[in-house]
Design a protein around this motif. Sequence first.
Motif, short mmCIF file in Angstrom:
data_model
loop_
_atom_site.label_atom_id
_atom_site.label_comp_id
_atom_site.label_asym_id
_atom_site.label_seq_id
_atom_site.Cartn_x
_atom_site.Cartn_y
_atom_site.Cartn_z
N SER A 1 1.11 -1.12 0.38
CA SER A 1 0.10 0.26 -0.05
C SER A 1 0.40 1.17 0.33
O SER A 1 0.55 1.66 -0.89
CB SER A 1 -1.64 -0.28 1.27
OG SER A 1 -1.54 0.77 1.18
N GLU A 2 1.51 1.66 1.23
CA GLU A 2 2.66 2.41 1.36
C GLU A 2 3.56 2.82 -0.69
O GLU A 2 3.99 4.05 -0.77
CB GLU A 2 3.19 2.00 2.06
CG GLU A 2 2.91 2.36 3.45
CD GLU A 2 3.97 2.47 4.79
OE1 GLU A 2 4.74 3.16 5.07
OE2 GLU A 2 3.22 1.71 5.90
N VAL A 3 4.05 1.34 -0.86
CA VAL A 3 5.12 1.57 -2.05
C VAL A 3 3.60 2.18 -3.25
O VAL A 3 4.08 3.29 -4.26
CB VAL A 3 6.07 -0.21 -2.58
CG1 VAL A 3 6.29 -0.04 -3.81
CG2 VAL A 3 6.77 -0.24 -1.17
N SER A 4 3.17 1.52 -2.78
CA SER A 4 1.72 2.05 -4.03
C SER A 4 1.41 3.21 -4.77
O SER A 4 1.56 4.19 -5.10
CB SER A 4 0.69 1.66 -4.39
OG SER A 4 -0.59 1.38 -5.31
N GLY A 5 0.98 4.10 -2.84
CA GLY A 5 0.77 5.01 -2.98
C GLY A 5 2.27 6.47 -3.26
O GLY A 5 2.05 6.97 -3.96
N VAL B 1 6.99 -1.34 -9.49
CA VAL B 1 8.40 -0.41 -9.65
C VAL B 1 8.47 -0.45 -11.19
O VAL B 1 8.45 0.90 -12.14
CB VAL B 1 9.53 -0.85 -9.26
CG1 VAL B 1 10.70 -0.03 -10.35
CG2 VAL B 1 9.72 -0.55 -8.24
N GLY B 2 8.46 -1.31 -12.19
CA GLY B 2 7.69 -1.44 -13.47
C GLY B 2 6.43 -0.69 -14.14
O GLY B 2 6.54 -0.01 -15.06
N GLY B 3 5.03 -0.55 -13.19
CA GLY B 3 4.23 0.09 -13.80
C GLY B 3 5.13 1.77 -13.36
O GLY B 3 4.77 2.18 -14.81
N PHE B 4 5.32 2.61 -12.58
CA PHE B 4 6.29 3.19 -12.24
C PHE B 4 7.48 3.92 -13.53
O PHE B 4 6.87 4.74 -14.14
CB PHE B 4 7.21 3.86 -10.88
CG PHE B 4 7.56 4.92 -10.52
CD1 PHE B 4 6.96 5.72 -10.24
CD2 PHE B 4 9.04 5.22 -11.07
CE1 PHE B 4 7.94 7.15 -10.07
CE2 PHE B 4 9.57 6.46 -10.74
CZ PHE B 4 8.74 7.36 -10.22
N MET B 5 8.10 3.09 -14.11
CA MET B 5 8.66 3.12 -15.30
C MET B 5 8.31 3.39 -16.06
O MET B 5 8.85 4.27 -17.08
CB MET B 5 10.02 2.01 -14.93
CG MET B 5 11.00 2.14 -14.25
SD MET B 5 12.02 0.82 -14.38
CE MET B 5 13.62 1.55 -15.33
N GLU B 6 7.53 2.38 -17.20
CA GLU B 6 6.58 3.11 -17.66
C GLU B 6 6.17 4.43 -18.02
O GLU B 6 5.89 5.52 -19.19
CB GLU B 6 5.49 2.01 -18.07
CG GLU B 6 6.12 0.48 -17.84
CD GLU B 6 4.75 -0.62 -17.98
OE1 GLU B 6 3.48 -0.67 -18.21
OE2 GLU B 6 5.14 -2.25 -18.74
#
Length: 181
Positions: A27-31, A166-171
């Motif tokens: 939850s925290e990483v996603s936020g 992390v991959g979604g953030f990079m995209e």
Amino acid sequence: MVPEVRITAQKVENKGMSEKVFAQILSEVSGLAKTASDLAVLQNFIVEIIPERLPYYNWTGFYMLDPDDSQTLVLGPFRGAPTEHVRIPVNQGICGAAVAQNSTVVVDDVHSDPRYLACSLEARSEIVVLIRANDAVVGEIDIDSHDLAAFSPQDREFLEKCAIIVGGFMERTQTLSSGAK
């Protein structure tokens, strides 16, 4: 014999408690992934929060594929003992094996695996989870534990979800960067 039973029960209890911790961390990483200014901010947060909340994760780090040499992994943010393995060819070590096999690799006893590159004499088990962006492997999350067979299927699922974030953030950030040009 009674102390062994207590130790085993304590380890099982800690693993059971991990489910709640996994959900909190995700939850925290996603936020943070929604607001982080760059990849390093997100990676540093992940390598801080995971070993802080999961004490059997004794070395937590990122290896990313070198953008100029797709056959080499480069050490990124990490927490734990320093390592001499700052660049790893994809045909070496457990980290390289994960890229070569295109899948998560879990090793219950690193000392019995000939692929293992000794980073720490205390490491007993390892899990390496791939990070993908735009359907391509771009890096990995590498975790070592001082415990044998430390990583359960739930640990794998948790780390694979972290890697997806992390991959979604990079995209998203690559798309934004490309669109801004």
